[in-house]
Design an enzyme around this catalytic site. Structure first.
Site, PDB file in Angstrom:
ATOM      1  N   ASN A 177     -11.263  59.844 -30.287  1.00  0.00           N
ATOM      2  CA  ASN A 177     -10.127  60.768 -30.339  1.00  0.00           C
ATOM      3  C   ASN A 177     -10.579  62.013 -31.096  1.00  0.00           C
ATOM      4  O   ASN A 177     -10.693  61.993 -32.314  1.00  0.00           O
ATOM      5  CB  ASN A 177      -8.964  60.071 -31.067  1.00  0.00           C
ATOM      6  CG  ASN A 177      -7.776  60.979 -31.266  1.00  0.00           C
ATOM      7  OD1 ASN A 177      -7.713  62.077 -30.711  1.00  0.00           O
ATOM      8  ND2 ASN A 177      -6.816  60.528 -32.072  1.00  0.00           N
ATOM      9  N   TRP A 178     -10.838  63.069 -30.344  1.00  0.00           N
ATOM     10  CA  TRP A 178     -11.352  64.294 -30.968  1.00  0.00           C
ATOM     11  C   TRP A 178     -10.247  65.052 -31.704  1.00  0.00           C
ATOM     12  O   TRP A 178     -10.523  65.991 -32.434  1.00  0.00           O
ATOM     13  CB  TRP A 178     -11.978  65.215 -29.923  1.00  0.00           C
ATOM     14  CG  TRP A 178     -13.225  64.692 -29.283  1.00  0.00           C
ATOM     15  CD1 TRP A 178     -13.755  63.428 -29.372  1.00  0.00           C
ATOM     16  CD2 TRP A 178     -14.128  65.431 -28.431  1.00  0.00           C
ATOM     17  NE1 TRP A 178     -14.913  63.338 -28.635  1.00  0.00           N
ATOM     18  CE2 TRP A 178     -15.164  64.543 -28.045  1.00  0.00           C
ATOM     19  CE3 TRP A 178     -14.146  66.744 -27.952  1.00  0.00           C
ATOM     20  CZ2 TRP A 178     -16.215  64.939 -27.204  1.00  0.00           C
ATOM     21  CZ3 TRP A 178     -15.186  67.137 -27.112  1.00  0.00           C
ATOM     22  CH2 TRP A 178     -16.214  66.243 -26.750  1.00  0.00           C
ATOM     23  N   LYS A 179      -9.007  64.680 -31.449  1.00  0.00           N
ATOM     24  CA  LYS A 179      -7.857  65.368 -32.051  1.00  0.00           C
ATOM     25  C   LYS A 179      -7.933  66.878 -31.767  1.00  0.00           C
ATOM     26  O   LYS A 179      -8.437  67.277 -30.717  1.00  0.00           O
ATOM     27  CB  LYS A 179      -7.776  65.072 -33.559  1.00  0.00           C
ATOM     28  CG  LYS A 179      -7.861  63.574 -33.858  1.00  0.00           C
ATOM     29  CD  LYS A 179      -7.496  63.248 -35.268  1.00  0.00           C
ATOM     30  CE  LYS A 179      -7.750  61.777 -35.518  1.00  0.00           C
ATOM     31  NZ  LYS A 179      -7.220  61.328 -36.790  1.00  0.00           N
ATOM     32  N   HIS A 225       0.288  58.025 -31.072  1.00  0.00           N
ATOM     33  CA  HIS A 225      -0.589  58.112 -32.246  1.00  0.00           C
ATOM     34  C   HIS A 225       0.269  58.462 -33.467  1.00  0.00           C
ATOM     35  O   HIS A 225       1.236  59.230 -33.357  1.00  0.00           O
ATOM     36  CB  HIS A 225      -1.664  59.179 -32.013  1.00  0.00           C
ATOM     37  CG  HIS A 225      -2.745  59.155 -33.050  1.00  0.00           C
ATOM     38  ND1 HIS A 225      -2.578  59.698 -34.301  1.00  0.00           N
ATOM     39  CD2 HIS A 225      -3.991  58.615 -33.035  1.00  0.00           C
ATOM     40  CE1 HIS A 225      -3.685  59.508 -35.008  1.00  0.00           C
ATOM     41  NE2 HIS A 225      -4.558  58.850 -34.266  1.00  0.00           N
ATOM     42  N   GLU A 277      -0.151  60.435 -35.796  1.00  0.00           N
ATOM     43  CA  GLU A 277      -0.030  61.866 -36.086  1.00  0.00           C
ATOM     44  C   GLU A 277       1.044  62.511 -35.208  1.00  0.00           C
ATOM     45  O   GLU A 277       1.742  63.425 -35.636  1.00  0.00           O
ATOM     46  CB  GLU A 277      -1.402  62.554 -35.911  1.00  0.00           C
ATOM     47  CG  GLU A 277      -2.322  62.186 -37.071  1.00  0.00           C
ATOM     48  CD  GLU A 277      -3.800  62.230 -36.757  1.00  0.00           C
ATOM     49  OE1 GLU A 277      -4.199  62.786 -35.715  1.00  0.00           O
ATOM     50  OE2 GLU A 277      -4.573  61.673 -37.571  1.00  0.00           O
ATOM     51  N   GLU A 291      -3.616  50.818 -35.725  1.00  0.00           N
ATOM     52  CA  GLU A 291      -4.186  51.808 -36.635  1.00  0.00           C
ATOM     53  C   GLU A 291      -3.324  51.904 -37.889  1.00  0.00           C
ATOM     54  O   GLU A 291      -2.308  52.628 -37.891  1.00  0.00           O
ATOM     55  CB  GLU A 291      -4.232  53.180 -35.962  1.00  0.00           C
ATOM     56  CG  GLU A 291      -5.064  53.225 -34.707  1.00  0.00           C
ATOM     57  CD  GLU A 291      -5.558  54.639 -34.435  1.00  0.00           C
ATOM     58  OE1 GLU A 291      -6.768  54.821 -34.416  1.00  0.00           O
ATOM     59  OE2 GLU A 291      -4.726  55.536 -34.279  1.00  0.00           O
ATOM     60  N   GLY A 350      -8.487  58.563 -41.180  1.00  0.00           N
ATOM     61  CA  GLY A 350      -9.063  59.777 -41.756  1.00  0.00           C
ATOM     62  C   GLY A 350      -9.216  59.734 -43.265  1.00  0.00           C
ATOM     63  O   GLY A 350      -9.458  60.762 -43.898  1.00  0.00           O
ATOM     64  N   SER A 404     -10.830  54.889 -39.822  1.00  0.00           N
ATOM     65  CA  SER A 404     -12.111  55.064 -40.521  1.00  0.00           C
ATOM     66  C   SER A 404     -13.204  54.117 -40.034  1.00  0.00           C
ATOM     67  O   SER A 404     -13.997  53.605 -40.837  1.00  0.00           O
ATOM     68  CB  SER A 404     -11.906  54.937 -42.037  1.00  0.00           C
ATOM     69  OG  SER A 404     -11.035  55.960 -42.492  1.00  0.00           O
ATOM     70  N   GLY A 449     -11.703  58.298 -34.755  1.00  0.00           N
ATOM     71  CA  GLY A 449     -11.370  59.711 -34.925  1.00  0.00           C
ATOM     72  C   GLY A 449     -12.575  60.482 -35.413  1.00  0.00           C
ATOM     73  O   GLY A 449     -13.446  60.882 -34.636  1.00  0.00           O
ATOM     74  N   GLY A 450     -12.665  60.660 -36.726  1.00  0.00           N
ATOM     75  CA  GLY A 450     -13.704  61.500 -37.328  1.00  0.00           C
ATOM     76  C   GLY A 450     -15.110  61.214 -36.830  1.00  0.00           C
ATOM     77  O   GLY A 450     -15.859  62.142 -36.485  1.00  0.00           O
TER      78      GLY A 450
HETATM   79  C1  PEP Z   1      -7.532  58.065 -35.279  1.00  0.00           C
HETATM   80  O1  PEP Z   1      -7.038  59.137 -35.516  1.00  0.00           O
HETATM   81  O2  PEP Z   1      -7.166  57.468 -34.273  1.00  0.00           O
HETATM   82  C2  PEP Z   1      -8.516  57.529 -36.213  1.00  0.00           C
HETATM   83  C3  PEP Z   1      -8.735  56.247 -36.185  1.00  0.00           C
HETATM   84  O3  PEP Z   1      -9.133  58.427 -37.063  1.00  0.00           O
HETATM   85  P1  PEP Z   1     -10.339  58.109 -38.098  1.00  0.00           P
HETATM   86  O4  PEP Z   1     -11.367  57.297 -37.345  1.00  0.00           O
HETATM   87  O5  PEP Z   1     -10.852  59.460 -38.497  1.00  0.00           O
HETATM   88  O6  PEP Z   1      -9.749  57.337 -39.229  1.00  0.00           O
END
Ligand code: PEP
Length: 247
Positions: free
Chosen positions: A8-10, A95, A97, A165, A171, A209, A230-231
């Protein structure tokens, strides 16, 4: 079941760096095919270019959200049909967010999952509790409520992926304890009974994470059928290492 590693590049990536990331992954896929299915979900502005860069590599393309309708007067929105037209086969829905930033309710997410199915996209339905809910021992209650409210009736296992999640792990660099992840995933697997055909075949992803250092342990847990990243998905070497851990 083949594991799914979804990136997920967001709201990250301008033309040149997004393209370089997609090309790097495509190059790696050409050198050494993976046991896992690899999916990238770039921002909408990069779908066409990223889709072109990964064409023929086996890497799949997904969107990060869609509207409940397939077309119409909805300025700024993107429909599931448009994502499908742009080469997507998946879409991330609900999600945390979006639930927070855009006040998305379970009912709205449910309507989006229906729209995704209508357009032929697999929905990655995200669930997860806040730190406060976790500390109050309410994790299972929260994810059960989200699942009941966001999952339309009658979906087949191939039309749906669930991503657990924990919000406090997204994040933040904090990861849920393996025993907790396994417990929530076992609960979700049981909760899917009667809600989807073939619940044992629905892929349950963990997200929060995930990085190369913890991927193998998390992906080795029972009922963890992949990861939503994500990251770490913004770095080709890290994302690839996570995918390789999903053997
Ligand atoms: C996400 O936003 O779906 C996520 C899991 O982010 P991160 O891996 O950065 O925690």
């Amino acid at each position: 079941m083949r594991k799914l590693i979804a990136g997920n590049w967001k709201m990250n990536g301008l033309g040149a760096d997004g393209l370089a990331l997609a090309r790097d992954l495509a190059k790696r896929a050409g050198r050494a095919p993976l046991a896992a299915e690899l999916l990238i979900c770039p921002p909408a502005t990069l779908l066409a270019a990223a889709g072109e860069a990964i064409a023929g590599s086996g890497i799949l393309l997904g969107g990060q959200d869609c509207h409940t309708r397939q077309h119409g007067a909805h300025t700024g929105d993107i429909s599931a049909a448009m994502l499908r037209d742009a080469g997507c086969s998946y879409v991330i829905l609900g999600h945390s967010e979006r639930r927070t930033d855009h006040h998305e309710s379970d009912a709205l997410v449910c309507a989006k999952v229906k729209a995704a199915r209508e357009a032929g996209l697999v929905a990655i339905l995200c669930l997860g509790e806040t730190a406060g809910e976790r500390d109050a021992g309410r994790t299972l209650e929260i994810v059960s409520r989200q699942l009941a409210g966001s999952l339309p009736e009658g979906l087949g296992a191939a039309e749906l992926v669930i991503a657990y999640e924990p919000i406090w792990a997204i994040g933040t660099g904090r990861t849920a304890l393996p025993a907790d992840v396994a417990g929530v995933h076992a609960h979700l697997r049981a909760a899917l009974k009667g809600k989807v055909a073939a619940p044992s075949e629905v892929r349950l992803l963990y997200g929060g994470s995930v990085k190369p250092a913890n991927a193998r342990e998390l992906l080795g847990l029972a009922n963890v059928d992949g990861a939503l990243v994500g990251g770490a998905s913004l770095n080709a070497a890290d994302f690839w290492a996570i995918a390789e851990a999903a053997a």
